[in-house]
Design a protein around this motif. Sequence first.
Motif, PDB file in Angstrom:
ATOM      1  N   ASP A  48       0.810  -1.238   0.135  1.00  0.00           N
ATOM      2  CA  ASP A  48      -0.113  -0.037   0.149  1.00  0.00           C
ATOM      3  C   ASP A  48       1.039   1.286   0.095  1.00  0.00           C
ATOM      4  OD1 ASP A  48      -2.602  -0.984   0.011  1.00  0.00           O
ATOM      5  OD2 ASP A  48      -2.568  -1.576   2.045  1.00  0.00           O
ATOM      6  N   GLU A  49       2.005   1.091   0.189  1.00  0.00           N
ATOM      7  CA  GLU A  49       3.198   2.352  -0.022  1.00  0.00           C
ATOM      8  C   GLU A  49       3.661   2.180  -1.160  1.00  0.00           C
ATOM      9  OE1 GLU A  49       3.784  -0.310   2.219  1.00  0.00           O
ATOM     10  OE2 GLU A  49       2.257   0.594   3.731  1.00  0.00           O
ATOM     11  N   PRO A  50       4.231   3.624  -1.845  1.00  0.00           N
ATOM     12  CA  PRO A  50       4.739   3.793  -2.985  1.00  0.00           C
ATOM     13  C   PRO A  50       6.115   3.383  -2.778  1.00  0.00           C
ATOM     14  CG  PRO A  50       4.461   5.750  -1.913  1.00  0.00           C
ATOM     15  CD  PRO A  50       3.752   4.984  -1.008  1.00  0.00           C
ATOM     16  N   ASN A  51       6.926   3.342  -3.962  1.00  0.00           N
ATOM     17  CA  ASN A  51       8.215   2.807  -4.254  1.00  0.00           C
ATOM     18  C   ASN A  51       8.869   3.877  -4.892  1.00  0.00           C
ATOM     19  OD1 ASN A  51      10.724   1.547  -4.280  1.00  0.00           O
ATOM     20  ND2 ASN A  51      10.181   0.500  -6.169  1.00  0.00           N
ATOM     21  N   GLY A  52       9.213   5.051  -4.005  1.00  0.00           N
ATOM     22  CA  GLY A  52       9.784   6.502  -4.381  1.00  0.00           C
ATOM     23  C   GLY A  52       8.440   6.974  -4.991  1.00  0.00           C
ATOM     24  N   LYS A  53       8.945   7.431  -6.215  1.00  0.00           N
ATOM     25  CA  LYS A  53       8.054   8.382  -7.055  1.00  0.00           C
ATOM     26  C   LYS A  53       7.198   7.193  -7.744  1.00  0.00           C
ATOM     27  CE  LYS A  53      10.600  12.407  -7.621  1.00  0.00           C
ATOM     28  NZ  LYS A  53      11.219  13.664  -8.578  1.00  0.00           N
ATOM     29  N   GLU A  54       7.410   5.999  -7.878  1.00  0.00           N
ATOM     30  CA  GLU A  54       6.560   5.043  -8.447  1.00  0.00           C
ATOM     31  C   GLU A  54       5.545   4.778  -7.624  1.00  0.00           C
ATOM     32  OE1 GLU A  54       9.102   1.668  -9.199  1.00  0.00           O
ATOM     33  OE2 GLU A  54      10.249   2.825 -10.732  1.00  0.00           O
ATOM     34  N   GLN A  55       4.019   4.719  -8.133  1.00  0.00           N
ATOM     35  CA  GLN A  55       2.948   4.497  -7.259  1.00  0.00           C
ATOM     36  C   GLN A  55       2.033   4.332  -8.077  1.00  0.00           C
ATOM     37  OE1 GLN A  55       2.914   7.793  -4.826  1.00  0.00           O
ATOM     38  NE2 GLN A  55       1.137   8.914  -6.013  1.00  0.00           N
ATOM     39  N   CYS A  56       0.843   3.271  -7.991  1.00  0.00           N
ATOM     40  CA  CYS A  56      -0.075   2.855  -8.618  1.00  0.00           C
ATOM     41  C   CYS A  56      -1.043   4.123  -9.587  1.00  0.00           C
ATOM     42  CB  CYS A  56      -1.333   2.211  -8.013  1.00  0.00           C
ATOM     43  SG  CYS A  56      -0.673   0.408  -7.307  1.00  0.00           S
ATOM     44  N   ASN A  57      -1.299   5.142  -9.025  1.00  0.00           N
ATOM     45  CA  ASN A  57      -1.829   6.111  -9.704  1.00  0.00           C
ATOM     46  C   ASN A  57      -1.273   6.599 -10.949  1.00  0.00           C
ATOM     47  OD1 ASN A  57      -0.058   7.994  -8.248  1.00  0.00           O
ATOM     48  ND2 ASN A  57      -1.816   9.164  -7.484  1.00  0.00           N
ATOM     49  N   PHE A  62      -3.155   0.865 -13.713  1.00  0.00           N
ATOM     50  CA  PHE A  62      -4.165   1.212 -12.633  1.00  0.00           C
ATOM     51  C   PHE A  62      -5.347   1.753 -13.306  1.00  0.00           C
ATOM     52  CE2 PHE A  62      -5.615   4.596  -9.660  1.00  0.00           C
ATOM     53  CZ  PHE A  62      -6.007   3.532  -8.484  1.00  0.00           C
ATOM     54  N   ILE A  63      -6.467   1.331 -12.443  1.00  0.00           N
ATOM     55  CA  ILE A  63      -7.789   1.712 -13.068  1.00  0.00           C
ATOM     56  C   ILE A  63      -8.369   2.596 -11.820  1.00  0.00           C
ATOM     57  CG2 ILE A  63     -10.081   0.878 -13.867  1.00  0.00           C
ATOM     58  CD1 ILE A  63      -8.873  -1.853 -14.188  1.00  0.00           C
ATOM     59  N   PRO A  64      -8.398   3.957 -12.213  1.00  0.00           N
ATOM     60  CA  PRO A  64      -8.765   4.818 -11.227  1.00  0.00           C
ATOM     61  C   PRO A  64     -10.126   4.249 -10.662  1.00  0.00           C
ATOM     62  CG  PRO A  64      -8.279   5.862 -13.162  1.00  0.00           C
ATOM     63  CD  PRO A  64      -8.279   4.637 -13.404  1.00  0.00           C
ATOM     64  N   GLY A  65     -10.324   4.960  -9.213  1.00  0.00           N
ATOM     65  CA  GLY A  65     -11.643   4.784  -8.649  1.00  0.00           C
ATOM     66  C   GLY A  65     -12.555   6.075  -8.941  1.00  0.00           C
ATOM     67  N   LYS A  66     -13.611   6.114  -8.212  1.00  0.00           N
ATOM     68  CA  LYS A  66     -14.534   7.420  -8.453  1.00  0.00           C
ATOM     69  C   LYS A  66     -13.844   8.557  -8.125  1.00  0.00           C
ATOM     70  CE  LYS A  66     -18.382   4.445  -7.878  1.00  0.00           C
ATOM     71  NZ  LYS A  66     -19.866   4.756  -8.145  1.00  0.00           N
ATOM     72  N   THR A  67     -12.956   8.831  -7.058  1.00  0.00           N
ATOM     73  CA  THR A  67     -12.378   9.831  -6.855  1.00  0.00           C
ATOM     74  C   THR A  67     -10.798   9.602  -6.922  1.00  0.00           C
ATOM     75  OG1 THR A  67     -12.252   9.657  -4.384  1.00  0.00           O
ATOM     76  CG2 THR A  67     -14.005  10.535  -5.382  1.00  0.00           C
ATOM     77  N   PRO A  68      -9.794  10.486  -6.957  1.00  0.00           N
ATOM     78  CA  PRO A  68      -8.463  10.329  -7.037  1.00  0.00           C
ATOM     79  C   PRO A  68      -8.118   9.538  -5.892  1.00  0.00           C
ATOM     80  CG  PRO A  68      -8.743  12.657  -8.079  1.00  0.00           C
ATOM     81  CD  PRO A  68     -10.085  11.915  -7.114  1.00  0.00           C
ATOM     82  N   GLU A  69      -8.440   9.865  -4.622  1.00  0.00           N
ATOM     83  CA  GLU A  69      -8.033   9.173  -3.461  1.00  0.00           C
ATOM     84  C   GLU A  69      -8.923   7.989  -3.196  1.00  0.00           C
ATOM     85  OE1 GLU A  69      -9.672  12.280  -3.301  1.00  0.00           O
ATOM     86  OE2 GLU A  69      -7.728  13.345  -3.671  1.00  0.00           O
ATOM     87  N   ALA A  70      -9.734   7.491  -4.091  1.00  0.00           N
ATOM     88  CA  ALA A  70     -10.453   6.429  -3.684  1.00  0.00           C
ATOM     89  C   ALA A  70      -9.734   5.155  -4.340  1.00  0.00           C
ATOM     90  CB  ALA A  70     -11.995   6.340  -4.507  1.00  0.00           C
ATOM     91  N   PRO A  71      -9.815   3.873  -3.677  1.00  0.00           N
ATOM     92  CA  PRO A  71      -9.094   2.773  -4.488  1.00  0.00           C
ATOM     93  C   PRO A  71      -9.676   2.474  -5.855  1.00  0.00           C
ATOM     94  CG  PRO A  71     -10.065   2.284  -2.145  1.00  0.00           C
ATOM     95  CD  PRO A  71     -10.492   3.696  -2.321  1.00  0.00           C
ATOM     96  N   GLY A  72      -8.862   1.757  -6.499  1.00  0.00           N
ATOM     97  CA  GLY A  72      -9.316   1.571  -7.912  1.00  0.00           C
ATOM     98  C   GLY A  72      -9.035   0.149  -8.217  1.00  0.00           C
TER      99      GLY A  72
END
Length: 93
Positions: A48-57, A62-72
């Motif tokens: 659930d944590e990023p790897n430096g600047k690499e992150q799911c979003n 990645f398939i985004p959720g309904k909001t930028p903060e919501a799980p996707g």
Amino acid sequence: MTNHSQKKFSRRRIMKFMALGVTIPIFDILMNHVHASKASKESMQYRDEPNGKEQCNNCMQFIPGKTPEAPGGCRVVEGSINPQGWCVAYTRK
């Protein structure tokens, strides 16, 4: 008088229809299996944590959720995905 505008069903045409009728359901089953088979979070070393600047979003998978903060979701990893998460399938957009 005969009506020549009616299409005649030949054996060849009937065989084509039969082959198509058998092929489409098989193709549909195979495509559903391909889409349904995702890797587990454990096998992809998801966290659930990023790897430096690499992150799911900012990953192509990645398939985004309904909001930028919501799980996707993810095209590779099964289950709910944290936008700030990371895994070994990470591919920068």
